[in-house]
Design a protein around this motif. Structure first.
Motif, PDB file in Angstrom:
ATOM      1  N   ARG A   1      -5.073  -0.359  -5.933  1.00 22.99           N
ATOM      2  CA  ARG A   1      -5.789  -1.405  -5.655  1.00 22.99           C
ATOM      3  C   ARG A   1      -5.917  -2.400  -6.932  1.00 22.99           C
ATOM      4  O   ARG A   1      -6.199  -1.555  -7.998  1.00 22.99           O
ATOM      5  CB  ARG A   1      -7.025  -1.142  -4.994  1.00 22.99           C
ATOM      6  CG  ARG A   1      -8.022  -2.339  -5.005  1.00 22.99           C
ATOM      7  CD  ARG A   1      -9.149  -2.188  -4.326  1.00 22.99           C
ATOM      8  NE  ARG A   1      -8.886  -2.276  -2.865  1.00 22.99           N
ATOM      9  CZ  ARG A   1      -9.932  -1.960  -1.722  1.00 22.99           C
ATOM     10  NH1 ARG A   1     -11.274  -2.328  -2.118  1.00 22.99           N
ATOM     11  NH2 ARG A   1      -9.657  -1.966  -0.630  1.00 22.99           N
TER      12      ARG A   1
ATOM     13  N   ASP B   1     -13.241  -2.178  -7.337  1.00 21.15           N
ATOM     14  CA  ASP B   1     -14.115  -1.630  -6.443  1.00 21.15           C
ATOM     15  C   ASP B   1     -13.561  -1.228  -5.063  1.00 21.15           C
ATOM     16  O   ASP B   1     -12.943  -2.178  -4.371  1.00 21.15           O
ATOM     17  CB  ASP B   1     -15.504  -2.220  -6.079  1.00 21.15           C
ATOM     18  CG  ASP B   1     -16.470  -2.305  -7.675  1.00 21.15           C
ATOM     19  OD1 ASP B   1     -15.605  -1.496  -8.791  1.00 21.15           O
ATOM     20  OD2 ASP B   1     -17.016  -3.158  -7.849  1.00 21.15           O
ATOM     21  N   SER B   2     -14.024  -0.009  -4.542  1.00 21.89           N
ATOM     22  CA  SER B   2     -13.735   0.213  -3.207  1.00 21.89           C
ATOM     23  C   SER B   2     -14.629   1.474  -2.660  1.00 21.89           C
ATOM     24  O   SER B   2     -14.831   2.581  -3.491  1.00 21.89           O
ATOM     25  CB  SER B   2     -12.185   0.572  -3.007  1.00 21.89           C
ATOM     26  OG  SER B   2     -11.921   1.238  -1.758  1.00 21.89           O
ATOM     27  N   THR B   3     -15.075   1.360  -1.476  1.00 19.62           N
ATOM     28  CA  THR B   3     -15.700   2.732  -0.681  1.00 19.62           C
ATOM     29  C   THR B   3     -14.531   3.289   0.026  1.00 19.62           C
ATOM     30  O   THR B   3     -14.211   4.278   0.125  1.00 19.62           O
ATOM     31  CB  THR B   3     -16.834   2.192  -0.307  1.00 19.62           C
ATOM     32  OG1 THR B   3     -17.909   1.707  -1.231  1.00 19.62           O
ATOM     33  CG2 THR B   3     -17.540   3.552   0.530  1.00 19.62           C
ATOM     34  N   ARG B   4     -14.448   2.401   1.223  1.00 16.43           N
ATOM     35  CA  ARG B   4     -13.548   2.955   2.357  1.00 16.43           C
ATOM     36  C   ARG B   4     -12.365   3.453   2.047  1.00 16.43           C
ATOM     37  O   ARG B   4     -11.750   4.385   2.338  1.00 16.43           O
ATOM     38  CB  ARG B   4     -13.775   1.803   3.388  1.00 16.43           C
ATOM     39  CG  ARG B   4     -14.897   1.642   4.257  1.00 16.43           C
ATOM     40  CD  ARG B   4     -14.929   0.136   4.784  1.00 16.43           C
ATOM     41  NE  ARG B   4     -15.387  -0.618   3.614  1.00 16.43           N
ATOM     42  CZ  ARG B   4     -16.702  -0.751   3.349  1.00 16.43           C
ATOM     43  NH1 ARG B   4     -17.615  -0.221   3.962  1.00 16.43           N
ATOM     44  NH2 ARG B   4     -17.261  -1.214   2.285  1.00 16.43           N
ATOM     45  N   THR B   5     -11.477   2.316   1.219  1.00 18.59           N
ATOM     46  CA  THR B   5     -10.154   2.594   1.173  1.00 18.59           C
ATOM     47  C   THR B   5      -9.720   3.599   0.311  1.00 18.59           C
ATOM     48  O   THR B   5      -8.832   4.403   0.566  1.00 18.59           O
ATOM     49  CB  THR B   5      -9.286   1.268   0.809  1.00 18.59           C
ATOM     50  OG1 THR B   5      -9.806   0.253   1.541  1.00 18.59           O
ATOM     51  CG2 THR B   5      -8.003   1.434   0.876  1.00 18.59           C
TER      52      THR B   5
ATOM     53  N   GLN C   1      -5.300  -1.610   5.962  1.00 16.98           N
ATOM     54  CA  GLN C   1      -6.505  -2.042   7.003  1.00 16.98           C
ATOM     55  C   GLN C   1      -6.005  -2.770   8.090  1.00 16.98           C
ATOM     56  O   GLN C   1      -6.527  -2.613   9.157  1.00 16.98           O
ATOM     57  CB  GLN C   1      -7.279  -3.229   6.029  1.00 16.98           C
ATOM     58  CG  GLN C   1      -8.442  -3.667   6.825  1.00 16.98           C
ATOM     59  CD  GLN C   1      -9.367  -2.767   6.786  1.00 16.98           C
ATOM     60  OE1 GLN C   1      -9.948  -2.240   6.142  1.00 16.98           O
ATOM     61  NE2 GLN C   1      -9.898  -2.881   8.144  1.00 16.98           N
TER      62      GLN C   1
ATOM     63  N   PRO D   1     -13.753  -5.595   8.370  1.00 16.02           N
ATOM     64  CA  PRO D   1     -13.232  -4.566   7.560  1.00 16.02           C
ATOM     65  C   PRO D   1     -14.183  -3.977   6.693  1.00 16.02           C
ATOM     66  O   PRO D   1     -13.778  -2.658   6.200  1.00 16.02           O
ATOM     67  CB  PRO D   1     -12.313  -5.256   6.601  1.00 16.02           C
ATOM     68  CG  PRO D   1     -13.043  -6.616   6.538  1.00 16.02           C
ATOM     69  CD  PRO D   1     -13.464  -6.980   8.129  1.00 16.02           C
ATOM     70  N   GLY D   2     -15.491  -4.335   6.509  1.00 15.00           N
ATOM     71  CA  GLY D   2     -16.308  -3.803   5.563  1.00 15.00           C
ATOM     72  C   GLY D   2     -15.962  -4.449   4.029  1.00 15.00           C
ATOM     73  O   GLY D   2     -14.884  -4.429   3.921  1.00 15.00           O
ATOM     74  N   PRO D   3     -16.811  -4.363   3.111  1.00 16.05           N
ATOM     75  CA  PRO D   3     -18.240  -4.157   3.235  1.00 16.05           C
ATOM     76  C   PRO D   3     -19.165  -5.259   4.060  1.00 16.05           C
ATOM     77  O   PRO D   3     -18.505  -6.481   3.723  1.00 16.05           O
ATOM     78  CB  PRO D   3     -18.793  -3.787   1.838  1.00 16.05           C
ATOM     79  CG  PRO D   3     -17.736  -4.714   1.014  1.00 16.05           C
ATOM     80  CD  PRO D   3     -16.414  -4.324   1.751  1.00 16.05           C
TER      81      PRO D   3
ATOM     82  N   HIS E   1      -3.623  -6.245   2.444  1.00 18.02           N
ATOM     83  CA  HIS E   1      -4.117  -5.060   2.647  1.00 18.02           C
ATOM     84  C   HIS E   1      -3.621  -4.308   3.852  1.00 18.02           C
ATOM     85  O   HIS E   1      -4.161  -4.293   4.819  1.00 18.02           O
ATOM     86  CB  HIS E   1      -5.639  -5.204   2.865  1.00 18.02           C
ATOM     87  CG  HIS E   1      -6.637  -3.945   2.673  1.00 18.02           C
ATOM     88  ND1 HIS E   1      -6.093  -2.762   2.435  1.00 18.02           N
ATOM     89  CD2 HIS E   1      -7.919  -4.090   2.490  1.00 18.02           C
ATOM     90  CE1 HIS E   1      -6.952  -1.994   2.320  1.00 18.02           C
ATOM     91  NE2 HIS E   1      -8.210  -2.593   2.406  1.00 18.02           N
TER      92      HIS E   1
HETATM   93  N1   CP Z   1     -12.006  -2.499   3.797  1.00 15.86           N
HETATM   94  C1   CP Z   1     -12.004  -2.365   2.561  1.00 15.86           C
HETATM   95  O1   CP Z   1     -10.875  -2.505   1.845  1.00 15.86           O
HETATM   96  O2   CP Z   1     -13.201  -1.819   2.138  1.00 15.86           O
HETATM   97  P1   CP Z   1     -13.375  -1.393   0.402  1.00 15.86           P
HETATM   98  O3   CP Z   1     -13.443  -2.292  -0.219  1.00 15.86           O
HETATM   99  O4   CP Z   1     -14.815  -0.378   0.649  1.00 15.86           O
HETATM  100  O5   CP Z   1     -12.302  -0.266   0.317  1.00 15.86           O
END
Ligand code: CP
Length: 338
Positions: free
Chosen positions: A106, A53-57, A155, A290-292, A152
Motif C-alpha cells: 500500500r 495507514d490501514s486497519t482493514r486491509t 477491496q 469500504p471503511g473507514p 484497490h
Molecule cells: N477499506 C480499506 O482499505 O480500509 P483500510 O484503509 O483500513 O485498509
C-alpha cells in the motif's frame, strides 16, 4: 487466474474474478472451523509493506496469510531505514533478499505496486522465491493493497463477493455464473474523484454485469469519465430509490489539496445517506462502505448499524477473499487441504 501480480482488478477479467469468488466460498468454510487454518502456503513468506495507514486491509491480508500457514513479515515504513535515506527500491530488494515470496503493497502514490513489481522482475533473485523457470529476476508476486487514487483490487473483489453472496443468502437469488451481478443497479456515492475503491469497483461491478451509477457533486467526479462504463447523476434521492446497492465513499481529505465542497454540513444534506433518505431504499437493497466510515457525514450512524448495512460483512469476507487471492497467486494449485 494466471497473472503473477495483482495490480489492477482488470488484470483478472470475468473468469479470473469468478475464480476468486468461488475459491473464497471454500475459505469462508475454513474460517468457520474450530482451527481456521490450512497448510496451503506452508513455507511461503509474505511481506506486508504498508507505506500509508490501514486497519482493514493490512490486518485482513495478515490474517489471510496466517490462515494459509504462510510466514508473515510486517514492514512499517514510518519505523524503517527509509527514515535514514534508504530508497524504496533498496528497501524492496532488501526484503526480497530475506526470502519474500509476495509483497502486499500500500502506498499513497499511484503506481508504486507496479514499480515494485518491475524492480522485482529485474532483480537478481537472491531471495527465497528465486527466478521463475531459472530466469533472472525474483519470482516474488506483488499484490496492490491500495495505491493513491488508482486502484484497490482486493477491496473490489470482496465487495463483489459480498453483494453476490448476501443476495443469495437474503433472497435465495442465485444468478447465472460467472456474471454474478447481472441485472443489478449499483450506485457509488461520494468522493469518486479521489477514490481508488471507486475505480476498482467500477471495473469489477461492470465486468460482472451490473449497471453502475456514480452520484457526486461535479467537483468530486474525475475531470474526465471517458471510457468509464457508468452513468452519472447528481440526484441521490432518485438513485437511492431505484438501486439494489448503495455504496458510500468517505471524503478522502488526505488526497484533497484544494477546497472541493462549500461545507461538510451541505455535503451531508445533499449527498449523505441520512436516516430520512435511507427510507427511500427498496426492501432488498444493500448499503455498503469500504471503511473507514465517518459516521454522520457520508452515512448516518443509525443507517450504518441497521440491517440494510453489510459493512461488517464486507470486512469479514475480506479475509476469505484475500486467502483466495494469495492461494491463487502463490499456491501450488494442489487442493486447499484439510
Ligand atoms: N477499506 C480499506 O482499505 O480500509 P483500510 O484503509 O483500513 O485498509
Amino acid at each position: 487466474m494466471t497473472p503473477r501480480h495483482l495490480l489492477s482488478v482488470g488484470d483478472l477479467g470475468l473468469d479470473g474474478i469468478d475464480e476468486v469468488l468461488r475459491l473464497a466460498d471454500t475459505f469462508v468454510e475454513v474460517g468457520r472451523r474450530p482451527i481456521p487454518r490450512v497448510p496451503a502456503l506452508r513455507g511461503k513468506t509474505i511481506v506486508s509493506t504498508f507505506f500509508e495507514d490501514s486497519t482493514r486491509t493490512r490486518l485482513s491480508f495478515e490474517a489471510a496469510a496466517k490462515r494459509l500457514s504462510a510466514d508473515v513479515m510486517t514492514f512499517t515504513g514510518s519505523s524503517s531505514s527509509l527514515n535514514k535515506g534508504e530508497s524504496l527500491r533498496d528497501t524492496v530488494l532488501t526484503l526480497e533478499a530475506m526470502g519474500a515470496d509476495a509483497f502486499v503493497v500500500r502506498h499513497s502514490c499511484a503506481g508504486v505496486p507496479a514499480q515494485v513489481a518491475g524492480w522485482l522482475e529485474s532483480a537478481g533473485g537472491a531471495g527465497g522465491a528465486g527466478g521463475a523457470g531459472g530466469q533472472p529476476g525474483s519470482g516474488a508476486s506483488v499484490l496492490n493493497a491500495g495505491d493513491g487514487a488508482h486502484e484497490h483490487p482486493t477491496q473490489a473483489l470482496l465487495d463483489c463477493f459480498t453483494i453476490s453472496r448476501e443476495r443469495e443468502r437474503r433472497l435465495g437469488y442465485s444468478p447465472a455464473r460467472p456474471a454474478v451481478l447481472s441485472g443489478l443497479s449499483i450506485a457509488i456515492v461520494g468522493d469518486i474523484r479521489h477514490s481508488r475503491v471507486a475505480r476498482s469497483n467500477v471495473i469489477a461491478f461492470s465486468t460482472l454485469g451490473a449497471t453502475v451509477t456514480l452520484v457526486a457533486p461535479p467537483t468530486l467526479l474525475p475531470p474526465s469519465l471517458e471510457g468509464w462504463p457508468v452513468e452519472v447523476s447528481h440526484d441521490i434521492d432518485a438513485v437511492v430509490a431505484k438501486s439494489d446497492v448503495v455504496y458510500l465513499l468517505r471524503l478522502q481529505s488526505e488526497r484533497m489539496h484544494e477546497q472541493f465542497l462549500p461545507s461538510l454540513r451541505e455535503y451531508t444534506a445533499t449527498f449523505g445517506l441520512t436516516a430520512e433518505r435511507a427510507r427511500l431504499l427498496g426492501p432488498s437493497a444493500l448499503v455498503m462502505h469500504p471503511g473507514p466510515v465517518r459516521r454522520g457525514i457520508e452515512i448516518a450512524a443509525e443507517v450504518a448499524d441497521s440491517p440494510v448495512s453489510v459493512i461488517t460483512t464486507q470486512v469479514a469476507n475480506g479475509v476469505a477473499v484475500r486467502m483466495a487471492v494469495l492461494y491463487l497467486l502463490l499456491g501450488s494449485g494442489a487442493p486447499v487441504g484439510a
